[in-house]
Motif scaffolding. Structure first.
Motif, PDB file in Angstrom:
ATOM      1  N   ARG A   3     111.780  35.922  68.963  1.00 40.50           N
ATOM      2  CA  ARG A   3     111.566  34.567  69.496  1.00 40.50           C
ATOM      3  C   ARG A   3     112.783  34.114  70.304  1.00 40.50           C
ATOM      4  O   ARG A   3     112.633  33.489  71.352  1.00 40.50           O
ATOM      5  N   ILE A   4     113.972  34.439  69.839  1.00 45.23           N
ATOM      6  CA  ILE A   4     115.192  34.077  70.574  1.00 45.23           C
ATOM      7  C   ILE A   4     115.210  34.776  71.930  1.00 45.23           C
ATOM      8  O   ILE A   4     115.515  34.159  72.958  1.00 45.23           O
ATOM      9  N   LEU A   5     114.854  36.067  71.937  1.00 49.26           N
ATOM     10  CA  LEU A   5     114.793  36.814  73.195  1.00 49.26           C
ATOM     11  C   LEU A   5     113.727  36.221  74.123  1.00 49.26           C
ATOM     12  O   LEU A   5     113.958  36.073  75.327  1.00 49.26           O
ATOM     13  N   ASP A   6     112.569  35.878  73.565  1.00 41.79           N
ATOM     14  CA  ASP A   6     111.497  35.276  74.356  1.00 41.79           C
ATOM     15  C   ASP A   6     111.966  33.992  75.037  1.00 41.79           C
ATOM     16  O   ASP A   6     111.745  33.794  76.232  1.00 41.79           O
ATOM     17  N   VAL A   7     112.577  33.106  74.271  1.00 50.82           N
ATOM     18  CA  VAL A   7     113.032  31.821  74.820  1.00 50.82           C
ATOM     19  C   VAL A   7     114.079  32.062  75.906  1.00 50.82           C
ATOM     20  O   VAL A   7     114.011  31.470  76.987  1.00 50.82           O
ATOM     21  N   PHE A   9     114.652  34.800  77.777  1.00 47.04           N
ATOM     22  CA  PHE A   9     114.099  35.431  78.980  1.00 47.04           C
ATOM     23  C   PHE A   9     113.121  34.514  79.714  1.00 47.04           C
ATOM     24  O   PHE A   9     113.087  34.505  80.952  1.00 47.04           O
ATOM     25  N   ALA A  10     112.313  33.744  78.988  1.00 46.37           N
ATOM     26  CA  ALA A  10     111.362  32.836  79.638  1.00 46.37           C
ATOM     27  C   ALA A  10     112.117  31.730  80.382  1.00 46.37           C
ATOM     28  O   ALA A  10     111.803  31.426  81.544  1.00 46.37           O
ATOM     29  N   PHE A  11     113.105  31.145  79.741  1.00 48.94           N
ATOM     30  CA  PHE A  11     113.887  30.074  80.366  1.00 48.94           C
ATOM     31  C   PHE A  11     114.626  30.617  81.592  1.00 48.94           C
ATOM     32  O   PHE A  11     114.568  30.038  82.679  1.00 48.94           O
ATOM     33  N   THR A  12     115.290  31.746  81.420  1.00 52.33           N
ATOM     34  CA  THR A  12     116.030  32.369  82.519  1.00 52.33           C
ATOM     35  C   THR A  12     115.085  32.764  83.648  1.00 52.33           C
ATOM     36  O   THR A  12     115.378  32.524  84.829  1.00 52.33           O
ATOM     37  N   TRP A  93     105.962  29.882  80.986  1.00 53.45           N
ATOM     38  CA  TRP A  93     105.898  28.543  80.388  1.00 53.45           C
ATOM     39  C   TRP A  93     105.237  28.620  79.003  1.00 53.45           C
ATOM     40  O   TRP A  93     105.704  27.994  78.052  1.00 53.45           O
ATOM     41  N   ASN A  94     104.164  29.392  78.890  1.00 51.66           N
ATOM     42  CA  ASN A  94     103.510  29.571  77.589  1.00 51.66           C
ATOM     43  C   ASN A  94     104.459  30.213  76.585  1.00 51.66           C
ATOM     44  O   ASN A  94     104.445  29.873  75.399  1.00 51.66           O
ATOM     45  N   VAL A  95     105.288  31.156  77.059  1.00 53.05           N
ATOM     46  CA  VAL A  95     106.265  31.808  76.184  1.00 53.05           C
ATOM     47  C   VAL A  95     107.312  30.794  75.742  1.00 53.05           C
ATOM     48  O   VAL A  95     107.635  30.698  74.552  1.00 53.05           O
ATOM     49  N   LEU A  96     107.817  30.008  76.673  1.00 57.03           N
ATOM     50  CA  LEU A  96     108.833  29.005  76.353  1.00 57.03           C
ATOM     51  C   LEU A  96     108.296  27.988  75.347  1.00 57.03           C
ATOM     52  O   LEU A  96     109.004  27.606  74.401  1.00 57.03           O
ATOM     53  N   LYS A  97     107.043  27.580  75.498  1.00 60.57           N
ATOM     54  CA  LYS A  97     106.415  26.623  74.573  1.00 60.57           C
ATOM     55  C   LYS A  97     106.157  27.197  73.189  1.00 60.57           C
ATOM     56  O   LYS A  97     105.952  26.462  72.233  1.00 60.57           O
ATOM     57  N   SER A 101     104.387  35.340  73.430  1.00 57.67           N
ATOM     58  CA  SER A 101     105.612  36.122  73.465  1.00 57.67           C
ATOM     59  C   SER A 101     105.573  36.920  74.770  1.00 57.67           C
ATOM     60  O   SER A 101     104.523  37.004  75.404  1.00 57.67           O
ATOM     61  N   LEU A 102     106.688  37.486  75.178  1.00 57.19           N
ATOM     62  CA  LEU A 102     106.640  38.367  76.337  1.00 57.19           C
ATOM     63  C   LEU A 102     105.831  39.613  76.009  1.00 57.19           C
ATOM     64  O   LEU A 102     105.093  40.124  76.841  1.00 57.19           O
TER      65      LEU A 102
END
Length: 183
Positions: A3-7, A9-12, A93-97, A101-102
């Motif tokens: 989840r940390i990696l998802d957030v 990478f999605a944000f970046t 955006w769905n991943v960030l929310k 997940s990626l």
């Protein structure tokens, strides 16, 4: 950890690709008049969420699984988006929310009863759905629900951070043809 990696990478990704997202959005306005496509999908624990993608088909296309859609419904710009997989970018955006997940099983439509049943039997809904996964890089789509559910379960069973990065790498280097549209 995932989840940390998802957030991250999605944000970046949303920041880095924001100029491209804006450009694709503007081109999409001229292509279909409505560049974003929203659709209810089945997520973790069978909770529905709204998936967002760039529109690749005409606005009047019936909401069905891609393998059931007619090729003639894909717009010229939509063909480019599908071929390059850029239609998937808004899903960051769905991943960030936290809806996705990626990496994970592709989220299905609520009307795909056979796939939902097959995934239920294999506990696939215990994880967040993903933008890419083992089935996608092996050209397995929702037209073969049993095989897709088996592949999803296999991925979940052996999932690791190493596999997470490996599947992202395969996707970014063009492995997998995406969802097939009937001719």
């Amino acid at each position: 950890m995932i989840r940390i990696l998802d957030v991250f990478f999605a944000f970046t990704g949303l920041i880095i690709f924001s100029p491209l997202l804006i450009l694709l959005f503007l081109i999409g306005i001229f292509d279909s008049g409505s560049p974003l496509f929203y659709q209810q999908r089945v997520g973790k624990d069978k909770v529905f969420f709204t998936l967002v993608k760039f529109r690749t088909m005409r606005k009047d296309t019936v909401h069905v699984a891609t393998h059931l859609a007619a090729e003639s419904s894909v717009t010229p710009f939509g063909r480019f988006l599908r071929r390059t997989k850029l239609d998937e970018l808004p899903q960051l955006w769905n991943v960030l929310k936290g809806d996705m997940s990626l990496v994970g099983p592709r989220p299905c439509l609520e009307s795909q009863f056979e796939l939902i049943e097959a995934r239920n039997k294999r506990n696939v809904f215990s994880v967040r759905p993903g933008i890419t996964g083992l089935a996608q890089v092996n050209d397995i789509d929702m037209s073969t629900p049993e095989l897709l559910a088996e592949t999803d379960a296999k991925m979940i069973e052996s999932f690791s951070v190493k596999q997470y990065f490996y599947l992202i790498f395969l996707t970014l280097t063009g492995k997998g043809a995406g969802d097939r549209i009937r001719k």
